[in-house]
Design a protein around this motif. Structure first.
Motif, PDB file in Angstrom:
ATOM      1  N   GLY A 144       0.720  -1.191  -0.015  1.00  0.00           N
ATOM      2  CA  GLY A 144       0.029   0.034   0.046  1.00  0.00           C
ATOM      3  C   GLY A 144       0.815   1.385   0.065  1.00  0.00           C
ATOM      4  N   ARG A 145       2.285   1.079  -0.070  1.00  0.00           N
ATOM      5  CA  ARG A 145       2.915   2.403   0.066  1.00  0.00           C
ATOM      6  C   ARG A 145       3.585   2.939  -1.153  1.00  0.00           C
ATOM      7  N   ASN A 146       3.202   2.072  -2.356  1.00  0.00           N
ATOM      8  CA  ASN A 146       3.592   2.601  -3.600  1.00  0.00           C
ATOM      9  C   ASN A 146       2.358   2.703  -4.569  1.00  0.00           C
ATOM     10  N   LEU A 147       2.185   3.653  -5.335  1.00  0.00           N
ATOM     11  CA  LEU A 147       1.290   3.813  -6.235  1.00  0.00           C
ATOM     12  C   LEU A 147       1.668   3.838  -7.630  1.00  0.00           C
ATOM     13  N   ALA A 148       1.680   2.914  -8.656  1.00  0.00           N
ATOM     14  CA  ALA A 148       2.061   2.983  -9.924  1.00  0.00           C
ATOM     15  C   ALA A 148       0.920   3.434 -10.635  1.00  0.00           C
ATOM     16  N   THR A 149       1.388   4.404 -11.686  1.00  0.00           N
ATOM     17  CA  THR A 149       0.509   4.992 -12.576  1.00  0.00           C
ATOM     18  C   THR A 149       0.924   4.734 -14.225  1.00  0.00           C
ATOM     19  N   ALA A 150       0.057   4.195 -15.084  1.00  0.00           N
ATOM     20  CA  ALA A 150       0.405   4.451 -16.415  1.00  0.00           C
ATOM     21  C   ALA A 150      -0.083   5.405 -17.458  1.00  0.00           C
ATOM     22  N   CYS A 151       0.668   6.059 -17.977  1.00  0.00           N
ATOM     23  CA  CYS A 151       0.369   7.242 -18.664  1.00  0.00           C
ATOM     24  C   CYS A 151       0.474   7.342 -20.105  1.00  0.00           C
ATOM     25  N   ALA A 152      -0.553   7.889 -20.941  1.00  0.00           N
ATOM     26  CA  ALA A 152      -0.318   7.984 -22.360  1.00  0.00           C
ATOM     27  C   ALA A 152       0.804   8.559 -22.911  1.00  0.00           C
ATOM     28  N   ASP A 153       1.685   9.355 -21.983  1.00  0.00           N
ATOM     29  CA  ASP A 153       2.976  10.041 -22.467  1.00  0.00           C
ATOM     30  C   ASP A 153       4.061   8.937 -22.672  1.00  0.00           C
ATOM     31  N   GLY A 154       3.811   7.547 -22.158  1.00  0.00           N
ATOM     32  CA  GLY A 154       4.911   6.611 -22.522  1.00  0.00           C
ATOM     33  C   GLY A 154       5.463   6.315 -21.307  1.00  0.00           C
ATOM     34  N   VAL A 155       5.147   6.740 -19.936  1.00  0.00           N
ATOM     35  CA  VAL A 155       6.071   6.654 -18.908  1.00  0.00           C
ATOM     36  C   VAL A 155       4.965   6.015 -17.817  1.00  0.00           C
ATOM     37  N   VAL A 156       5.637   5.158 -17.078  1.00  0.00           N
ATOM     38  CA  VAL A 156       5.195   4.664 -15.770  1.00  0.00           C
ATOM     39  C   VAL A 156       5.645   5.100 -14.308  1.00  0.00           C
ATOM     40  N   ARG A 157       5.043   5.635 -13.783  1.00  0.00           N
ATOM     41  CA  ARG A 157       5.675   6.407 -12.358  1.00  0.00           C
ATOM     42  C   ARG A 157       5.299   5.643 -11.308  1.00  0.00           C
ATOM     43  N   VAL A 158       5.944   5.534 -10.472  1.00  0.00           N
ATOM     44  CA  VAL A 158       5.833   4.650  -9.161  1.00  0.00           C
ATOM     45  C   VAL A 158       6.203   5.798  -7.910  1.00  0.00           C
ATOM     46  N   PHE A 159       4.654   5.939  -7.309  1.00  0.00           N
ATOM     47  CA  PHE A 159       4.922   7.290  -6.408  1.00  0.00           C
ATOM     48  C   PHE A 159       4.965   6.722  -4.994  1.00  0.00           C
ATOM     49  N   LYS A 160       5.928   7.184  -4.136  1.00  0.00           N
ATOM     50  CA  LYS A 160       6.039   6.678  -2.884  1.00  0.00           C
ATOM     51  C   LYS A 160       5.040   7.400  -1.903  1.00  0.00           C
ATOM     52  N   LEU A 161       4.322   6.616  -1.175  1.00  0.00           N
ATOM     53  CA  LEU A 161       3.142   7.261  -0.319  1.00  0.00           C
ATOM     54  C   LEU A 161       3.405   7.185   1.066  1.00  0.00           C
ATOM     55  N   GLU A 162       4.442   8.046   1.538  1.00  0.00           N
ATOM     56  CA  GLU A 162       4.943   7.755   2.849  1.00  0.00           C
ATOM     57  C   GLU A 162       4.077   8.559   3.973  1.00  0.00           C
ATOM     58  N   ASP A 163       3.325   9.560   3.155  1.00  0.00           N
ATOM     59  CA  ASP A 163       2.090  10.215   3.835  1.00  0.00           C
ATOM     60  C   ASP A 163       1.313  10.985   2.784  1.00  0.00           C
ATOM     61  N   ALA A 164      -0.069  10.523   2.829  1.00  0.00           N
ATOM     62  CA  ALA A 164      -0.880  10.745   1.861  1.00  0.00           C
ATOM     63  C   ALA A 164      -1.178  12.360   1.897  1.00  0.00           C
TER      64      ALA A 164
END
Length: 438
Positions: A106-126
């Motif tokens: 639950g501490r990482n959120l991966a997003t797929a984007c049409a710009d060709g990049v996958v981003r993995v956000f660190k959710l240390e504090d929402a």
């Protein structure tokens, strides 16, 4: 007489000169008028193009005001303006966000984007003012359509669609480098561990869900179900990328498919009112032996748009174009021809301006099984799973249609509190974090 004769001779010349002068004048004024008209027209044409895009269009100033300042102060202002459950906005996406997925912790959120990049956000504090994130650039030419975690927070499977068809990539970090202290500052770049091309007969993957198989004799492996826009669904082994099973809904086209949290079932919402459910059968050594069709959920009167499993994998919640939600008990002895039973039917509490009932596009159930998040267009609702009542609504949750929705599997810190968090993605290039209703 001579002068009269001269005058008679001159008259036609004068008349001809006047006529010629008039024609020349008319031609001149006509050319000038046309030129002026074309200038006016070209000025008029310069404006319509910018109007829909940046500033002058009356329909778009609000989204632009919100999306231009990419600094953190706007997040606070926006949450004050917007909705009490709106916790934060993850910005930085260059295009439509096509999919999202929480890591098992639950501490990482991966997003797929049409710009060709996958981003993995660190959710240390929402409630953070900013979030660190990894950036994974996909091979050029493809657009990410879905993303899910594999074994842990450092293993990600992403689908990418291009003119030649659909590809699957699994990215993972080199294990030795990832120590407990250093992940926050400088993580090793993930590398492609396996890849497949032209899967699903070149059709795009529309949904992809992963889980750890814990049912029966399963060995805990990460399993991933990819669902194509056609009628087929493939089960993959997360770590090796091996194809473990292939099923077909035979229902014209799929809306989505998902896998139960314990890795026992796959269920698909497709073009018809019936939902097909398959069981993943495990061998004694923990490996997948086969995937077999075991039951159908019959009761809806129109196409099922979305479904999700309860956290204990014993129930399925379906949303249909017939304007209803259904909760089904699938923990039945289907070997003895016992049918799955409808436990509850709730009307979908959405109406358009004419009073016509609307359907939900997407559903996601909270890990405690209490809250159902549901979307239609840019509207987000929280419902009680127990009663079907709407607990809260965000009518303009995003500045455009919502493209993805997911509850975090575990609570996340907000200051000193721990809360259940819902993530939503949209065509407005943003991902938002929402708290569960009290």
């Amino acid at each position: 007489q001579i002068s009269d004769q001269k005058m008679d001779e001159l008259l036609p010349i004068v008349a001809f000169s006047l006529l010629l002068g008039t024609i020349i004048a008319l031609l001149f004024f006509n050319t000038y008028y046309r030129k002026r008209q074309s200038e006016v027209r070209s000025i008029a044409n310069v404006n319509p193009n910018p109007n829909p895009n940046p500033i002058t269009s009356s329909s778009k100033p609000l989204p632009n005001k919100k999306s231009n300042p990419k600094h953190h102060s706007s997040d606070k202002d926006q949450s004050k303006r917007h909705h009490p459950l709106d916790l934060n906005t993850l910005k930085g996406h260059g295009d439509v966000v096509t999919g999202l997925s929480f890591s098992p912790d639950g501490r990482n959120l991966a997003t797929a984007c049409a710009d060709g990049v996958v981003r993995v956000f660190k959710l240390e504090d929402a409630s953070s003012k900013s979030f660190k994130f990894h950036r994974i650039n996909l091979p050029p030419g493809g657009h990410p359509t879905a993303v899910t975690f594999s074994d842990d927070a450092s293993s990600i499977v992403v689908s990418s669609h291009s003119l030649t068809g659909c590809s699957l990539y699994m990215y993972a970090e080199e294990k030795p480098k990832a120590s407990e202290d250093k992940p926050q500052t400088k993580l090793p770049l993930p590398e492609i561990k396996w890849e497949h091309h032209k899967v699903h007969d070149k059709k795009a993957i529309i949904t992809m869900f992963g889980t750890s198989a814990t049912y029966g004799s399963a060995d805990g492996s990460a399993l991933i179900a990819s669902c194509s826009e056609g009628t087929d669904i493939i089960l993959w082994h997360g770590k090796t990328g091996k194809s473990l099973g292939h099923v077909d809904t035979n229902q014209l086209k799929n809306n989505m498919a998902t896998i139960s949290p314990n890795g026992r079932f796959i269920a698909a919402a497709a073009f018809t009112a019936d939902v097909k459910v398959w069981e993943i059968v495990y061998a004694k050594d923990g490996s997948v032996k086969e995937v077999s069709n075991v039951m159908q959920l019959k009761g809806h009167k129109s196409a099922v748009t979305w479904l999700c499993f309860s956290p204990n994998s014993e129930q399925i919640i379906t949303a249909s174009k017939d304007g209803s939600l259904r909760i089904w008990n699938i923990n039945v002895r289907y070997h003895m021809d016992e049918d799955p039973k409808t436990l509850k039917v709730f009307p979908i509490p959405l109406r358009d301006s004419t009073g016509t009932a609307l359907h939900y596009d997407r559903l996601s159930i909270s890990p405690d099984g209490k809250f159902l998040a549901a979307t239609h267009g840019s509207t987000l609702q929280w419902l009680s799973v127990e009663t079907g009542k709407v607990l809260d609504t965000a009518e303009k949750a995003h500045d455009g249609d919502i493209t993805g929705i997911s509850w975090g599997p575990k609570t996340i810190p907000i200051g000193k509190e721990q809360v259940l968090v819902l993530a939503t993605a949209s065509v407005d290039k943003k991902v938002k974090l929402w708290a569960a209703p009290s």
